[in-house]
Design a protein around this motif. Structure first.
Motif, PDB file in Angstrom:
ATOM      1  N   ASN A   6       1.199  -0.409  -6.354  1.00  0.00           N
ATOM      2  CA  ASN A   6       1.608  -1.167  -5.165  1.00  0.00           C
ATOM      3  C   ASN A   6       0.523  -1.166  -4.105  1.00  0.00           C
ATOM      4  O   ASN A   6       0.273  -2.181  -3.455  1.00  0.00           O
ATOM      5  N   LYS A   7      -0.141  -0.015  -3.928  1.00  0.00           N
ATOM      6  CA  LYS A   7      -1.231   0.060  -2.948  1.00  0.00           C
ATOM      7  C   LYS A   7      -2.348  -0.903  -3.318  1.00  0.00           C
ATOM      8  O   LYS A   7      -2.902  -1.583  -2.459  1.00  0.00           O
ATOM      9  N   SER A   8      -2.686  -0.950  -4.600  1.00  0.00           N
ATOM     10  CA  SER A   8      -3.754  -1.849  -5.056  1.00  0.00           C
ATOM     11  C   SER A   8      -3.374  -3.308  -4.844  1.00  0.00           C
ATOM     12  O   SER A   8      -4.183  -4.105  -4.376  1.00  0.00           O
ATOM     13  N   ILE A   9      -2.149  -3.649  -5.203  1.00  0.00           N
ATOM     14  CA  ILE A   9      -1.683  -5.031  -5.024  1.00  0.00           C
ATOM     15  C   ILE A   9      -1.726  -5.400  -3.548  1.00  0.00           C
ATOM     16  O   ILE A   9      -2.273  -6.446  -3.169  1.00  0.00           O
ATOM     17  N   ARG A  10      -1.181  -4.546  -2.707  1.00  0.00           N
ATOM     18  CA  ARG A  10      -1.149  -4.836  -1.271  1.00  0.00           C
ATOM     19  C   ARG A  10      -2.569  -4.948  -0.696  1.00  0.00           C
ATOM     20  O   ARG A  10      -2.837  -5.786   0.150  1.00  0.00           O
ATOM     21  N   LEU A  42       5.705  -7.526  -2.759  1.00  0.00           N
ATOM     22  CA  LEU A  42       4.454  -7.140  -3.405  1.00  0.00           C
ATOM     23  C   LEU A  42       4.610  -5.879  -4.250  1.00  0.00           C
ATOM     24  O   LEU A  42       3.656  -5.138  -4.451  1.00  0.00           O
ATOM     25  N   ASP A  43       5.816  -5.643  -4.763  1.00  0.00           N
ATOM     26  CA  ASP A  43       6.064  -4.441  -5.552  1.00  0.00           C
ATOM     27  C   ASP A  43       5.654  -4.591  -7.014  1.00  0.00           C
ATOM     28  O   ASP A  43       5.572  -3.616  -7.740  1.00  0.00           O
ATOM     29  N   ASN A  44       5.432  -5.823  -7.465  1.00  0.00           N
ATOM     30  CA  ASN A  44       5.059  -6.071  -8.854  1.00  0.00           C
ATOM     31  C   ASN A  44       3.821  -6.950  -8.907  1.00  0.00           C
ATOM     32  O   ASN A  44       3.347  -7.430  -7.876  1.00  0.00           O
ATOM     33  N   LYS A  45       3.334  -7.170 -10.114  1.00  0.00           N
ATOM     34  CA  LYS A  45       2.164  -8.028 -10.322  1.00  0.00           C
ATOM     35  C   LYS A  45       2.318  -9.318  -9.526  1.00  0.00           C
ATOM     36  O   LYS A  45       3.397  -9.887  -9.431  1.00  0.00           O
ATOM     37  N   VAL A  46       1.216  -9.774  -8.955  1.00  0.00           N
ATOM     38  CA  VAL A  46       1.208 -10.991  -8.142  1.00  0.00           C
ATOM     39  C   VAL A  46       0.403 -12.063  -8.876  1.00  0.00           C
ATOM     40  O   VAL A  46      -0.669 -11.787  -9.418  1.00  0.00           O
TER      41      VAL A  46
END
Length: 197
Positions: A6-10, A42-46
């Motif tokens: 999640n940190k990476s996605i965000r 943004l908890d999953n793949k975007v």
């Protein structure tokens, strides 16, 4: 506590929203949730979409600690010099072995978006997305998201929610979707969704 994925996605989303907000349009599940609920989860793949001519500009903002794999119709590579950008269909971004983002490439000619499998299907580029005022982001219209999800071999890694989206489409949006994918494919998707639940 927020996990590393999640940190990476965000982090990537924040970087792209600051540096190239007008070049990206959210796609896939996040676009469907923006359409249905105006939520920006943004908890999953975007999934995002980028016009081909801006792909390089967007990719340069992906931090180097993430692995980018470019896909064309026949192979995939992380070597930007070994791929023909005119043939790229999408790019996957990985944090370690975890897929965290897919960048879907689309083509525009004479200010018209062209459907990847049939360039005779075109819409004015300005008509392929909505804008969320609440989140200040652009996102691909749901009928176009469904065109790709129902016909595209890209694995979206999401649970289907076709019924909710289809039920929320306007008559015009549904006609566009039906024209492109056909009744049989829509019905197959609804049946497979029912089985998955």
């Amino acid at each position: 506590m927020e996990n590393e994925k999640n940190k990476s996605i965000r982090r990537i989303v924040e970087i792209l929203n600051i540096n190239v907000p007008n070049l990206i349009k959210y796609n896939g599940e996040i676009a469907k949730q923006l359409f249905l609920h105006d939520s920006f989860n943004l908890d999953n793949k975007v999934d995002i979409s980028v016009e081909r001519k801006f792909l390089g500009e967007v990719l340069k903002y992906i931090p180097n600690e993430y692995r980018t794999l470019l896909h064309d119709t026949s192979h995939s590579t992380s070597d930007y010099t070994a791929v023909d950008f005119s043939k790229i269909t999408h790019a996957n971004i990985y944090d370690g072995d975890t897929l965290i983002m897919t960048i879907i490439v689309y083509d525009v000619k004479d200010e018209e978006w062209m459907f990847r499998w049939n360039h005779n299907i075109r819409l004015p580029e300005k008509n392929i997305y909505f804008h969320s005022i609440k989140w200040d982001v652009d996102y691909i219209k749901p009928e176009i998201v469904l065109m790709y999800e129902l016909l595209d071999p890209i694995d979206y890694h999401q649970l289907p929610n076709y019924r909710n989206v289809i039920d929320s489409l306007s008559y015009y949006q549904f006609v566009i979707l039906r024209l492109v994918v056909g009744d049989e494919r829509i019905n197959q998707a609804l049946i497979s969704e029912k089985k998955a639940i």
